[in-house]
Design a protein around this motif. Structure first.
Motif, short mmCIF file in Angstrom:
data_model
loop_
_atom_site.label_atom_id
_atom_site.label_comp_id
_atom_site.label_asym_id
_atom_site.label_seq_id
_atom_site.Cartn_x
_atom_site.Cartn_y
_atom_site.Cartn_z
N ARG A 99 0.83 -1.22 0.00
CA ARG A 99 0.00 0.00 0.00
C ARG A 99 0.86 1.26 0.00
N ALA A 104 2.72 1.75 -3.35
CA ALA A 104 1.77 2.19 -4.38
C ALA A 104 1.44 3.67 -4.18
N ARG A 105 1.24 4.06 -2.94
CA ARG A 105 0.91 5.47 -2.65
C ARG A 105 2.09 6.39 -2.97
N ARG A 107 4.34 5.96 -5.20
CA ARG A 107 4.49 6.08 -6.65
C ARG A 107 3.39 6.94 -7.27
N ALA A 108 2.22 6.97 -6.63
CA ALA A 108 1.05 7.66 -7.20
C ALA A 108 1.28 9.16 -7.33
#
Length: 199
Positions: A192, A195-196, A198-199
């Motif tokens: 999680r 992913a955050r 990279r977002a």
């Protein structure tokens, strides 16, 4: 840079979660460790503590006698505020330095035991709370630190309640089961966070 606040009551297993995140590549900044470093012998921090509380808070070797200092400050809110006024700015400076040395795309995990008590949740993009029932924590403190049940209960009572901590959580890691179960939850958390980031 993704700033993650990691907290949990004494005996919850927060340090174990921090260690597993560090293994995955997180930059872990441990507030307690830094608080000890800024009052090591020869530091301006220790000199200020001695100026405020007297030489009786030192061991014969010149190091800080934490038990003696604790017995003074935890019985007197004003003296505790004095100590915090010395230590907290020094910790803040060191944290700032460590943060400035981290890569721009790093996931920085701040291991902060008193995150809830000091209302620090707004400083972080994600707040992770490691949670365990009081009886589980008391058993762990007895097993791993040799702490008597009464002392463990007193330490737990001096911190934020479980409900207060959970109220600030974005992610809760329930640490009641096996180490395998903990590992699974840390892996999910890391996915999680990456992913955050990279977002």
């Amino acid at each position: 840079m993704l700033k993650v606040g990691l907290t949990g009551g004494i005996g919850s297993g927060k340090s174990e979660v921090a260690r597993r995140l560090a293994e995955r590549g997180a930059v872990v900044i441990d507030a307690d460790k830094i608080a000890r470093e800024v009052v090591e012998p020869g530091t301006p921090g220790l000199a200020r503590v001695v100026a405020a509380f007297g030489a009786e808070v030192l061991h014969p070797d010149g190091s800080l006698n934490r038990e003696k200092l604790g017995s003074i400050v935890f019985a007197d809110p004003e003296r505790l505020a004095t100590l915090n006024g010395i230590v907290h700015p020094l910790v803040g400076e060191r944290v700032g330095l460590l943060q400035s040395q981290a890569a721009g795309d790093a996931i920085v995990v701040y291991d902060v035991p008193l995150l809830t008590e000091n209302k620090l949740a707004p400083l972080y993009e994600v707040v992770v709370v490691v949670d365990a029932a009081e009886e589980t924590r008391i058993a762990r403190l007895a097993e791993h630190r040799g702490m008597a049940a009464e002392e463990a209960r007193a330490r737990i009572a001096a911190q934020a309640t479980r409900e207060e901590r959970l109220a600030v959580a974005d992610v809760v890691i329930s640490n009641e089961g096996s180490l395998e179960e903990l590992e699974r939850q840390v892996s999910e958390l890391w996915e999680r966070l990456t992913a955050r980031a990279r977002a």
